[in-house]
Structure formats: structure tokens, C-alpha cells
Design a protein around this motif. Sequence first.
Motif, PDB file in Angstrom:
ATOM      1  N   PRO A  62     -31.361  22.336  21.629  1.00 39.17           N
ATOM      2  CA  PRO A  62     -31.589  20.880  21.515  1.00 39.17           C
ATOM      3  C   PRO A  62     -33.065  20.536  21.664  1.00 39.17           C
ATOM      4  O   PRO A  62     -33.741  21.066  22.545  1.00 39.17           O
ATOM      5  CB  PRO A  62     -30.774  20.302  22.686  1.00 39.17           C
ATOM      6  N   GLY A  63     -33.558  19.693  20.789  1.00 34.97           N
ATOM      7  CA  GLY A  63     -34.947  19.251  20.868  1.00 34.97           C
ATOM      8  C   GLY A  63     -35.922  20.132  20.116  1.00 34.97           C
ATOM      9  O   GLY A  63     -37.110  19.817  20.029  1.00 34.97           O
ATOM     10  N   LEU A  64     -35.408  21.239  19.559  1.00 30.62           N
ATOM     11  CA  LEU A  64     -36.289  22.177  18.852  1.00 30.62           C
ATOM     12  C   LEU A  64     -36.304  21.872  17.358  1.00 30.62           C
ATOM     13  O   LEU A  64     -35.249  21.747  16.735  1.00 30.62           O
ATOM     14  CB  LEU A  64     -35.800  23.616  19.074  1.00 30.62           C
ATOM     15  N   ALA A  65     -37.508  21.745  16.778  1.00 32.88           N
ATOM     16  CA  ALA A  65     -37.599  21.513  15.337  1.00 32.88           C
ATOM     17  C   ALA A  65     -37.705  22.844  14.600  1.00 32.88           C
ATOM     18  O   ALA A  65     -36.953  23.107  13.661  1.00 32.88           O
ATOM     19  CB  ALA A  65     -38.798  20.638  15.015  1.00 32.88           C
ATOM     20  N   ARG A  66     -38.633  23.705  15.018  1.00 38.69           N
ATOM     21  CA  ARG A  66     -38.820  24.999  14.347  1.00 38.69           C
ATOM     22  C   ARG A  66     -39.297  26.010  15.368  1.00 38.69           C
ATOM     23  O   ARG A  66     -39.774  25.661  16.452  1.00 38.69           O
ATOM     24  CB  ARG A  66     -39.874  24.871  13.237  1.00 38.69           C
ATOM     25  N   PHE A  67     -39.210  27.277  14.990  1.00 36.80           N
ATOM     26  CA  PHE A  67     -39.732  28.316  15.876  1.00 36.80           C
ATOM     27  C   PHE A  67     -40.120  29.540  15.057  1.00 36.80           C
ATOM     28  O   PHE A  67     -39.722  29.698  13.901  1.00 36.80           O
ATOM     29  CB  PHE A  67     -38.697  28.722  16.934  1.00 36.80           C
ATOM     30  N   GLN A  68     -40.921  30.391  15.674  1.00 35.93           N
ATOM     31  CA  GLN A  68     -41.249  31.690  15.072  1.00 35.93           C
ATOM     32  C   GLN A  68     -41.410  32.714  16.185  1.00 35.93           C
ATOM     33  O   GLN A  68     -42.100  32.468  17.174  1.00 35.93           O
ATOM     34  CB  GLN A  68     -42.539  31.611  14.261  1.00 35.93           C
ATOM     35  N   LEU A  69     -40.765  33.855  15.998  1.00 38.77           N
ATOM     36  CA  LEU A  69     -40.959  34.977  16.920  1.00 38.77           C
ATOM     37  C   LEU A  69     -42.049  35.872  16.341  1.00 38.77           C
ATOM     38  O   LEU A  69     -41.986  36.252  15.165  1.00 38.77           O
ATOM     39  CB  LEU A  69     -39.669  35.779  17.067  1.00 38.77           C
ATOM     40  N   GLN A  70     -43.022  36.216  17.172  1.00 37.72           N
ATOM     41  CA  GLN A  70     -44.152  37.038  16.715  1.00 37.72           C
ATOM     42  C   GLN A  70     -44.192  38.315  17.538  1.00 37.72           C
ATOM     43  O   GLN A  70     -44.076  38.272  18.771  1.00 37.72           O
ATOM     44  CB  GLN A  70     -45.448  36.247  16.887  1.00 37.72           C
ATOM     45  N   ILE A  71     -44.346  39.420  16.836  1.00 32.34           N
ATOM     46  CA  ILE A  71     -44.372  40.704  17.532  1.00 32.34           C
ATOM     47  C   ILE A  71     -45.748  41.324  17.354  1.00 32.34           C
ATOM     48  O   ILE A  71     -46.222  41.501  16.230  1.00 32.34           O
ATOM     49  CB  ILE A  71     -43.289  41.652  16.967  1.00 32.34           C
ATOM     50  N   ASP A  72     -46.383  41.631  18.465  1.00 32.93           N
ATOM     51  CA  ASP A  72     -47.693  42.284  18.438  1.00 32.93           C
ATOM     52  C   ASP A  72     -47.612  43.584  19.211  1.00 32.93           C
ATOM     53  O   ASP A  72     -46.691  43.795  20.006  1.00 32.93           O
ATOM     54  CB  ASP A  72     -48.757  41.375  19.064  1.00 32.93           C
ATOM     55  N   ARG A  73     -48.599  44.451  18.947  1.00 33.80           N
ATOM     56  CA  ARG A  73     -48.681  45.719  19.666  1.00 33.80           C
ATOM     57  C   ARG A  73     -49.979  45.686  20.461  1.00 33.80           C
ATOM     58  O   ARG A  73     -51.071  45.684  19.879  1.00 33.80           O
ATOM     59  CB  ARG A  73     -48.690  46.867  18.646  1.00 33.80           C
ATOM     60  N   ILE A  74     -49.858  45.576  21.764  1.00 35.92           N
ATOM     61  CA  ILE A  74     -51.039  45.456  22.614  1.00 35.92           C
ATOM     62  C   ILE A  74     -50.992  46.581  23.642  1.00 35.92           C
ATOM     63  O   ILE A  74     -49.998  46.723  24.370  1.00 35.92           O
ATOM     64  CB  ILE A  74     -51.080  44.072  23.308  1.00 35.92           C
TER      65      ILE A  74
END
Length: 408
Positions: free
Chosen positions: A337-349
Amino acid sequence: MAVTVSPEAHAHTFDALVAATLPAAARRIDAFAARVRSAHLEPEDLVDVAALERIPVLSKDELIELQAASPPFGGLLAPGARARRVFQSPGPLYEPELEHRDPWRAAPALEAAGFGSDDLVLNAFSYHLSPAGAMFEAAALALGGSVVPGGVGNLELQARACLDLGVTAYVGLPSYLKSLIERAQAMGAEPGTWPVSKALVSGEPLPASLRARLEEWTPTVRQLYGTAEAGLIGYECDAVEGLHVPSDALVEVCDLTTGKSMWDGGEGQVVVTLFSSDYALVRFGTGDLSAFMTEPCPCGAPSPRLAGWLGRVGEAVKVRGMFLHPRQAEDTIGGTPGLARFQLQIDRIDHRDVLRCELVAEDPSAAGGLAELVRTRIRSALRFDADVALVDGLPGDAPVLLDRRTWD
Ligand SMILES: [Zn+2]
């Protein structure tokens, strides 16, 4: 009472079938023999499922290459064996239909949905190029039922036929059944006068909301999972919890890297072996992701169940040793609820996978607690810890999963 066996024990019920069919197939079919030998096996070594598992999974892309090199079927159809129909699916990939009363082995799925000899079945799958139309028609006929070959399109005429003929059962896309019901309603039908009491749907996801909507009119709606290459792979029973695998084809769930079977509920690629000495579709990788459910089905049937369709192999990414795929992320995070959009980002650190989730709130002034809610959902449903951050916006074409890792 039926005895429920584990997925692995179920697989070993195929040992005798492996020994009875596949060495003979390899002796008749050179291209299959070559696959067997490239796994450092001889045809006569194929005595059980354990031996079979040493043959590497054949991907759809590899089958397309085999067919291109040796048309039309990659040499996998035995000399002298007759394909009574030939289908084309995207790729292009060509599928032979062999002489059999139920060549795609779908009758058990129809039976589980309550179809029988008294049914008049509207078949709204395509009869053109793809095997779906023929697959379901043959199964309905094998059970003694009658078929209205509807195909795709002609919604008005198909709805009319359902009402005029008293069609009792439906096979097709779930979305098309919804359209049919709406059209029938516009013609004056009501749930009480709509004659279609059962449906077996396939080809699209069936969200719970759509199933509930369909079942207001058609009380029994069950799903079949299958592919153009392999036919029936799984189907729902009355418990409607997962997809029972068939008893005449070996369904495995295999590790994406090693190709080894996982019977313990781990997630991997659905791999199918057909037992025919005429056409060697052996350890075919469907490209679909699933997992075995390890607990027994409430219906009491002994065959194990797949936990539904979990995505496509190419879309999944492995993060900290676990698979993450867009559909799963969408299911988990998308409805917050309340979320318009999202993105999961995967990095290698520092040689470690780092997961970050960027959120766009519907109303930034009222987004208190949103990040924490999403973080909790990611932890409980996806089993990952993620850094969650509210951002002002995401590009219009931003994918749900963005893998930015480099491995050099
Ligand atoms: Zn069941």
C-alpha cells in the motif's frame, strides 16, 4: 488409500520405464545415441533414473539448433516413425504429434477437472500451428467427450454456441473464459443459466482474483501446465494446491548450473523426459522455473506436485546463492500500500552481492513507514536483506530487477 511418496521416490518408479524404453530409443535414433555417448554412456547404461540424470539437460535453444542442423526434428524422430501432425511454436521449433489416442497425454488433467464422456467441451485454444488446440481436443475425445472446436476469436459466436448447445465444459485461456462469460451476460445469461460448469485453463497465469470471478459462473476452474514440446507436465486436483506431475513422463526440477535433479523443494528448471522409442525428447529443459512441494497433497493422490510456475530461467538472477526473479519480486513488493513503483538493484561490492530496493511513493508526503514495510516484506518473503530507499522517480522503462554486477 493412496500412498504418498516423496518426489525422489516417485522418480524411481520410472526406473523400469527408463530401462524398457530409452536403450531401445537410442538404438533406433542416432541423434539420441550421440547425446547419450556425449555423456560418456552407452545406450544399455540407461537402466534407471540415476543413469538418465547423467545426460545433460537439452535447452530449447539447443533443440532449435539441432532442428536447424537436421530438419525437421533434429534427428530425434525414429526412422519409420510417423508424425501425423506437425506443429510450429516460437523459435521456430517443430513438434511431431505421434499416432496415439491422447498424444499429448493431457486426458488425466481433464479427468481431474471432472471432464468425462457426458461433456460437450468448447475448445478455445488455437488449432493453428501451435499444438494446444489438438492437444486438448485429443484429450477430451479420449475421455469420450464431444468437442466444439472454437479456436481463438469469434467471441460472439462462441458465447452463442455455449448457450445454444448447452456446452458443459471449457478449455482455453482463463482470460478468454472471462470474456465469454461477459459476452453471455450481455446476451442475458446469468450464473444459473450459464451451462459451462467446469473449465481447464492454461497458457496464462491465473490470479486468485480471476479464478474467483470465473468460479461465480463456472464453479470448477482448474489449471493445466504443459508445453508445446512436452505436452502435459502438471495439473491441479480438487485441493488446488500445486500441480500434480503425470505418471507417464518424468518431471524433474534441476539446478540451473549443474543440471542435477533437486527433489528437496529447491527451485530450478522444469526438465521433462518422455518415454517413447519413436521420439527421443529426453531431459528437455522447458525454461520454466518451479520447485517440488514436499508435503503430501490433501487429495491423497500419490504423485508429487510442482509449486506452480515461478518464472522463466533467463529472467532469474542468483543473489547470494539464492534465485530472485522479477515475478516473485513483483508479487512480494508490488502490492505494498502506498507504493507507486520500485526497482531491485543488485551490485557486487567487495566480492559480495548487495541488494538495494528503490521505491517511489504514491504520495511522498505520506510515505512514512513505507521503506520499513518493504524491507520487512523482502526479508520475510524473498529471504534477503536489502537497503531500501525512497527516491523521487524511476525511468519509465526501469525493469523490476536491475543486475549491475560485473565479474571481472
Ligand atoms: Zn492433489
